[in-house]
Design a protein around this motif. Structure first.
Motif, mmCIF file in Angstrom:
data_model
loop_
_atom_site.group_PDB
_atom_site.id
_atom_site.type_symbol
_atom_site.label_atom_id
_atom_site.label_comp_id
_atom_site.label_asym_id
_atom_site.label_seq_id
_atom_site.Cartn_x
_atom_site.Cartn_y
_atom_site.Cartn_z
ATOM 1 N N GLU A 1 11.601 20.174 -2.832
ATOM 2 C CA GLU A 1 12.690 20.958 -3.186
ATOM 3 C C GLU A 1 12.539 22.573 -3.225
ATOM 4 O OE1 GLU A 1 16.966 20.600 -5.361
ATOM 5 O OE2 GLU A 1 15.795 19.028 -4.697
ATOM 6 N N GLY A 2 13.194 23.134 -2.619
ATOM 7 C CA GLY A 2 13.025 24.733 -2.757
ATOM 8 C C GLY A 2 13.195 25.558 -1.588
ATOM 9 N N HIS A 3 12.487 26.749 -1.545
ATOM 10 C CA HIS A 3 12.768 27.557 -0.290
ATOM 11 C C HIS A 3 11.430 27.624 0.163
ATOM 12 C CE1 HIS A 3 14.735 30.682 1.916
ATOM 13 N NE2 HIS A 3 13.634 31.308 2.135
ATOM 14 N N ILE A 4 11.516 27.711 1.814
ATOM 15 C CA ILE A 4 10.377 28.003 2.540
ATOM 16 C C ILE A 4 10.571 29.182 3.496
ATOM 17 C CG2 ILE A 4 9.248 25.549 2.089
ATOM 18 C CD1 ILE A 4 10.366 24.957 4.858
ATOM 19 N N GLY A 5 9.581 29.809 3.743
ATOM 20 C CA GLY A 5 9.696 30.721 5.076
ATOM 21 C C GLY A 5 10.163 32.058 4.435
ATOM 22 N N LEU A 6 10.988 32.768 5.369
ATOM 23 C CA LEU A 6 11.420 34.227 5.168
ATOM 24 C C LEU A 6 12.027 34.079 3.911
ATOM 25 C CD1 LEU A 6 11.584 37.007 6.725
ATOM 26 C CD2 LEU A 6 13.885 36.159 7.458
ATOM 27 N N ALA A 7 11.575 35.036 3.121
ATOM 28 C CA ALA A 7 12.227 35.508 1.751
ATOM 29 C C ALA A 7 13.751 35.967 1.768
ATOM 30 C CB ALA A 7 11.048 36.104 0.759
ATOM 31 N N GLY A 8 14.379 35.739 0.895
ATOM 32 C CA GLY A 8 15.735 36.400 0.749
ATOM 33 C C GLY A 8 16.555 36.093 1.932
ATOM 34 N N SER A 9 16.381 35.011 2.903
ATOM 35 C CA SER A 9 17.415 34.644 3.916
ATOM 36 C C SER A 9 17.441 33.085 3.903
ATOM 37 C CB SER A 9 16.828 35.353 5.310
ATOM 38 O OG SER A 9 17.603 34.569 6.155
ATOM 39 N N THR A 10 18.420 32.408 3.893
ATOM 40 C CA THR A 10 18.779 31.132 4.353
ATOM 41 C C THR A 10 19.463 30.857 5.522
ATOM 42 O OG1 THR A 10 18.500 30.582 1.848
ATOM 43 C CG2 THR A 10 19.421 28.913 3.180
ATOM 44 N N SER A 11 18.911 30.575 6.548
ATOM 45 C CA SER A 11 19.635 30.501 7.866
ATOM 46 C C SER A 11 19.483 28.978 8.095
ATOM 47 C CB SER A 11 18.850 31.097 8.878
ATOM 48 O OG SER A 11 19.147 32.380 8.634
ATOM 49 N N ILE A 12 18.848 28.000 7.320
ATOM 50 C CA ILE A 12 18.786 26.548 7.802
ATOM 51 C C ILE A 12 18.807 25.749 6.460
ATOM 52 C CG2 ILE A 12 17.344 24.788 8.691
ATOM 53 C CD1 ILE A 12 16.511 26.903 10.699
ATOM 54 N N THR A 13 19.244 24.712 6.264
ATOM 55 C CA THR A 13 19.201 23.914 5.097
ATOM 56 C C THR A 13 18.893 22.465 5.551
ATOM 57 O OG1 THR A 13 20.992 24.954 3.790
ATOM 58 C CG2 THR A 13 20.370 22.948 3.115
ATOM 59 N N ILE A 14 18.039 22.060 4.895
ATOM 60 C CA ILE A 14 17.485 20.682 5.089
ATOM 61 C C ILE A 14 17.573 19.685 3.991
ATOM 62 C CG2 ILE A 14 15.324 19.124 5.933
ATOM 63 C CD1 ILE A 14 14.258 21.652 7.175
ATOM 64 N N ALA A 15 18.341 18.430 4.243
ATOM 65 C CA ALA A 15 18.456 17.710 3.181
ATOM 66 C C ALA A 15 17.968 16.192 3.354
ATOM 67 C CB ALA A 15 19.950 17.599 2.662
ATOM 68 N N ALA A 16 17.261 15.519 2.581
ATOM 69 C CA ALA A 16 16.622 14.160 2.850
ATOM 70 C C ALA A 16 18.004 13.049 2.727
ATOM 71 C CB ALA A 16 15.766 13.772 1.702
ATOM 72 N N ARG A 17 17.855 12.418 3.762
ATOM 73 C CA ARG A 17 18.972 11.341 3.888
ATOM 74 C C ARG A 17 18.443 10.046 3.122
ATOM 75 N NH1 ARG A 17 23.575 10.642 3.947
ATOM 76 N NH2 ARG A 17 24.070 10.251 6.178
ATOM 77 N N ASP A 18 18.329 9.933 2.107
ATOM 78 C CA ASP A 18 17.710 8.740 1.448
ATOM 79 C C ASP A 18 18.810 7.773 1.086
ATOM 80 O OD1 ASP A 18 14.971 9.630 1.095
ATOM 81 O OD2 ASP A 18 15.765 10.894 -0.365
ATOM 82 N N GLY A 19 18.287 6.472 0.960
ATOM 83 C CA GLY A 19 19.144 5.477 0.528
ATOM 84 C C GLY A 19 19.933 4.977 1.625
ATOM 85 N N LEU A 20 19.963 5.228 2.690
ATOM 86 C CA LEU A 20 20.541 4.739 3.828
ATOM 87 C C LEU A 20 20.433 3.182 4.196
ATOM 88 C CD1 LEU A 20 20.448 7.516 6.658
ATOM 89 C CD2 LEU A 20 22.411 6.960 5.252
ATOM 90 N N GLY A 21 21.461 2.401 4.547
ATOM 91 C CA GLY A 21 21.371 1.193 5.121
ATOM 92 C C GLY A 21 21.049 1.450 6.479
ATOM 93 N N ILE A 22 19.981 0.846 7.144
ATOM 94 C CA ILE A 22 19.667 1.074 8.667
ATOM 95 C C ILE A 22 19.434 -0.382 9.323
ATOM 96 C CG2 ILE A 22 18.310 2.263 10.290
ATOM 97 C CD1 ILE A 22 17.702 4.136 7.963
ATOM 98 N N ALA A 23 19.938 -0.849 10.334
ATOM 99 C CA ALA A 23 19.554 -1.968 11.154
ATOM 100 C C ALA A 23 19.757 -1.746 12.420
ATOM 101 C CB ALA A 23 20.563 -3.028 10.623
ATOM 102 N N SER A 24 18.900 -2.459 13.319
ATOM 103 C CA SER A 24 18.916 -2.126 14.837
ATOM 104 C C SER A 24 19.770 -3.340 15.089
ATOM 105 C CB SER A 24 17.678 -2.004 15.484
ATOM 106 O OG SER A 24 16.754 -3.214 15.172
ATOM 107 N N LEU A 25 20.605 -3.258 16.167
ATOM 108 C CA LEU A 25 21.111 -4.382 16.867
ATOM 109 C C LEU A 25 21.156 -4.335 18.150
ATOM 110 C CD1 LEU A 25 24.734 -3.643 15.084
ATOM 111 C CD2 LEU A 25 22.960 -4.778 14.070
#
Length: 212
Positions: A21-45
């Motif tokens: 968690e934190g900031h990567i890349g170009l300092a002083g700018s946030t043009s993208i946000t990435i969030a983990a999608r943990d805890g999902l229930g996933i099944a293939s049908l």
């Protein structure tokens, strides 16, 4: 040293030890946000031959979902169904609690394989997310060509991915992306380098960074 036969194995996020968690890349700018999608229930049908109608009825009754007939995602409450090829879908639940039991309603009408621990998912958003994805994705992600609700199976940086577009947020477009758990590290190596140019904030749960 703990006896290997009595050691307790605790489940870990697919992103544990990868996302920080934190900031990567170009300092002083946030043009993208990435969030983990943990805890999902996933099944293939996978519907049997001539069995799509029966599966669609069962999914509708159990989860309130209409299975998409085209490359798209359908949502209802805390569940979603993502087209994964002719006669195939991913069924998603916002929580794994009770998910395995709920899948029993589809027994006999589809080949069902729970994938909750075998996939790694991220939510990507921001005004420059298309520019970052364009570095490795061969799809045209322009809003006209890839509208909200569209889904696709493709490859990014030679890694197979399942990609769909969620509802836009105030900061811009939102994409959700899923890879096989075994490719999470390799995919993150590419993605983190691709977003660094634009400045990126990473939002990771305790599980994602190895605390659960």
């Amino acid at each position: 040293m703990a006896d290997a036969t009595t050691a307790i194995w605790a489940p870990r996020s697919a992103w544990a030890g990868i996302l920080h968690e934190g900031h990567i890349g170009l300092a002083g700018s946030t043009s993208i946000t990435i969030a983990a999608r943990d805890g999902l229930g996933i099944a293939s049908l996978i519907a049997p031959a001539a069995g799509e109608a029966a599966l669609a009825e069962a999914v509708k009754a159990a989860f309130g979902l209409d299975l998409p007939a085209t490359p798209a995602i359908a949502r209802a409450g805390h569940h979603a169904a993502v087209w994964a090829g002719p006669g195939q879908w991913l069924l998603l639940a916002e929580t794994r609690s009770g998910f395995s039991d709920a899948l029993q309603a589809l027994s006999g009408v589809a080949a069902v394989a729970e994938q909750s621990s075998g996939r790694a998912a991220l939510r990507l958003s921001g005004p420059r997310i298309r520019d970052a994805l364009a570095k490795g994705c061969m799809l045209d992600l322009h809003p006209v060509a890839f509208p909200v609700g569209m889904a696709a199976l493709t490859s990014i940086a030679h890694i197979g991915v399942h990609l769909w577009r969620a509802q836009d947020c105030p900061e811009g477009a939102v994409f959700e992306i899923m890879v096989a758990r075994s490719f999470a590290g390799s995919f993150w190596s590419w993605l983190s380098a691709s977003v660094a140019e634009f400045g990126c904030d990473i939002v990771a749960s305790g599980a994602s960074i190895g605390r659960g």
